[in-house]
Design an enzyme around this catalytic site. Sequence first.
Site, PDB file in Angstrom:
ATOM      1  N   ASP A  45       5.552  10.226   8.449  1.00  0.00           N
ATOM      2  CA  ASP A  45       4.975   9.102   7.717  1.00  0.00           C
ATOM      3  C   ASP A  45       5.847   8.822   6.505  1.00  0.00           C
ATOM      4  OD1 ASP A  45       2.918   8.658   9.444  1.00  0.00           O
ATOM      5  OD2 ASP A  45       1.409   9.721   8.275  1.00  0.00           O
ATOM      6  N   ASP A 101      -1.537   9.503  18.018  1.00  0.00           N
ATOM      7  CA  ASP A 101      -1.137  10.909  18.009  1.00  0.00           C
ATOM      8  C   ASP A 101      -2.072  11.761  18.859  1.00  0.00           C
ATOM      9  OD1 ASP A 101      -3.195  10.376  16.289  1.00  0.00           O
ATOM     10  OD2 ASP A 101      -2.418  11.533  14.608  1.00  0.00           O
ATOM     11  N   LYS A 131       0.921   1.594  15.149  1.00  0.00           N
ATOM     12  CA  LYS A 131       2.000   2.554  14.936  1.00  0.00           C
ATOM     13  C   LYS A 131       2.641   2.992  16.245  1.00  0.00           C
ATOM     14  CE  LYS A 131       2.932   7.074  12.793  1.00  0.00           C
ATOM     15  NZ  LYS A 131       2.321   8.229  12.085  1.00  0.00           N
ATOM     16  N   ASP A 152       7.457  -1.931   9.596  1.00  0.00           N
ATOM     17  CA  ASP A 152       6.599  -2.798  10.401  1.00  0.00           C
ATOM     18  C   ASP A 152       6.154  -4.035   9.645  1.00  0.00           C
ATOM     19  OD1 ASP A 152       6.194  -2.440  13.075  1.00  0.00           O
ATOM     20  OD2 ASP A 152       4.091  -1.881  12.890  1.00  0.00           O
ATOM     21  N   LYS A 186       0.808  -1.215   0.000  1.00  0.00           N
ATOM     22  CA  LYS A 186       0.000   0.000   0.000  1.00  0.00           C
ATOM     23  C   LYS A 186       0.845   1.271   0.000  1.00  0.00           C
ATOM     24  CE  LYS A 186      -4.120  -1.924   2.238  1.00  0.00           C
ATOM     25  NZ  LYS A 186      -5.070  -1.773   3.363  1.00  0.00           N
ATOM     26  N   GLU A 187       2.115   1.129   0.337  1.00  0.00           N
ATOM     27  CA  GLU A 187       3.007   2.282   0.420  1.00  0.00           C
ATOM     28  C   GLU A 187       4.150   2.086  -0.571  1.00  0.00           C
ATOM     29  OE1 GLU A 187       2.130   2.965   5.176  1.00  0.00           O
ATOM     30  OE2 GLU A 187       3.824   1.730   4.527  1.00  0.00           O
TER      31      GLU A 187
END
Length: 733
Positions: free
Chosen positions: A284, A441, A260, A132, A102-103
């Site tokens: 990110d 966050d 995360k 990760d 996805k990234e």
Amino acid sequence: MEKSLPLHLLHANKFTIIINRAHAILHFIAILFLLHYRLSTSIPTLPWLLIFASELLMSLSWLISQSFRWRPVNRTVFPDRLPTDGELPTIDVFICTADPNKEPTVEVMNTVISAVAMDYPPEKLHVYVSDDAGSDATLRCTKEAWNFARCWVPFCRRYGIVTACPDIYFSSSEDDYREFKGFEFKAEREKMEQKYEVLKQRLRIIVQHRDVALNTNARDHPSIIEVINEYTETQEDEAKMPLLVYVSREKRPSHHHNFKAGALNVLLRISAVMSNSPYILVLDCDMYCNDPTSARQTMCYYCDPQTSSSIAFVQFPQTFRNIRENDIYDGQIRSTFKIYWPGIDGVGGPILSGTNYYIRREALLGNFRKEEDLMALKRSFGPSNDFIKTLAEDHKPNFIHDGESSRMLVEKAKVLASCSYENQTTWGSKVGFMYFCVLEDYFTGFTLHSKGWKSVYIDPKRPQFLGTSTTNFNDMSIQWTRWTSGLVSVAISRFCPLIYGLAKMSLVQLMCYSELAVDPLLHCLSLWGFALVPQLCLLNGIHLYPKVSDPNFNIFLIIFVSAISKSLYEIVVTTGGELRTWRNEMRIWMMKSVTCYTYGTLDAILNKLGMKEASFLPTNKVTYDEQVKLYEKGVFDFRAATMFVAPMVTVILVNIAAFVGGFVRVLVGDDGDGYWEKMAGQILLSFYILVSNYAVIEGMVLRRDKASIPLPVTFLSAVFSVFILLIGSYVLC
């Protein structure tokens, strides 16, 4: 004399403050008139109770949101007044990636390269890449990116290149540095561009031809830590490079990994024994450093003795490079970073926003003296003596550069990255990034502010970081559902901002936190009420609003016009948007309220009841040409899960039925004028909903492309609509 000059200035937007407070007073008076009308003139029936509840919830949401508009401020920093490079503190950079599918790896490596090329003393900069997924391909790509960075970083330093992200720099049609238009610069630039094309090709080959058999299982693998580069003092200034470390924490199916926040806490521990920098930049994986001076801008606060001790973190806005002028999905989240964050910055500091922030290590871990009780520290921070040593004030790790010592240090770091290290400790509950919800966050920032820490929001003219936003309806819906679930889970817990943190935070700042936490819940309930109850009553001849000739009708008209006018003022005047920007934001807000906010709220409630486990789906950063073309044309891509599309279509079909039914009765009814007199408010409400959401009607009826609303979804929604019309009419009447 130079040292006496301030490093930063704060400017209160006095004119905006006056406008905001004057509007708040007038709008609040109108709401009081509405409440008086409802309580004094209406008969308590079920439809009356439902619409009154919707009005109360919407009014409560509006009232709490005024906290963001109470004292908006902006800031100016003066990096040129900082002390010399030798006096600047060290910085650790955390870059988090979780899913190579996805990234896109090229984007991730561009982020790494841009971080390595930041305008900061290289011996005081340390970059940690958290993978990760434990992907061997990501590790190999990081090494390739490092090899390219060894040429790229000196090139940037030599010619003062500000756009340190190679992908952005080489794709730009203009060059910011016309003074370097000589033959030498052009030749080097062409060579560098060729090297970058080779890098991209190598990265794609690694990803495409990775050995699946050897590739680590993302949910079951040991900790992997590798030092890609070690800084050596013998290098020339132009060739000096920051420390670069690849980290993949241990994962086992039997352990919960806390998403995360868990990865960030592993980086906190590993970086402590390797570099132990007092300040940390969190990014990110798709957030490139678009301006290498963000660290120096941040140090204008951390190097100021008057503010340094109270500031936990400095937040920069999230800015996206793939946003078009007609941003139909509100991917730039304009309200948050242009209105909300400057507003809360004036009453205590912005909320931690997941990326693009510099945070003080001491705020996350505390600061301890050497004589502190060792066993007490181990109960809190875990059994590692090496990590406990780093908690002492001014502790500097002794990173030895010979092979054996480096291997020993890496082995110690692997222990800190084990999935069992945090057992029976206070990681995630009292120290480090918080584990309470999937939005680490928001909750971490709230915890810091409730302890008395402050924060700062800097929004320079040049975006310091550029990322990739969602540009299709499905990814946007998944992302906002996850965010909503995290926020509502805090709102319905003992940490609800309305009752928690009163000792250390101002009431206005608590209201800001409360607005974000309860806003999805209030909006989904009130919007469903406004979208269905008046419409069902319209079809059954039940009027919920005063007659047009009744002076009380003006109360509702004034509230509606007031809200619309203020939102137009904020978007068009305050933030420099356009009328279509306002239309897009209002439309997507309605869509999210009946889909993302609803599902996120249900998810949080089910998690609270123990009926569902919390989950975290990384946002998909992969772009597809067809989706990009639709987005650039301003056309919605409705190829999303049925659960996200069906509620919108159902609401539209109910409003179409109500509007058509009411309009026909006005035209051909026996008492058309009298019917209009009673039902004008409900007819106009349905009309407003339909006009605002014309894109949904277009997707159902007028479009026949692949991205339109599928006929099966329309038929399913029609069944739901008939069911609502029949059951709703029976119940309400």
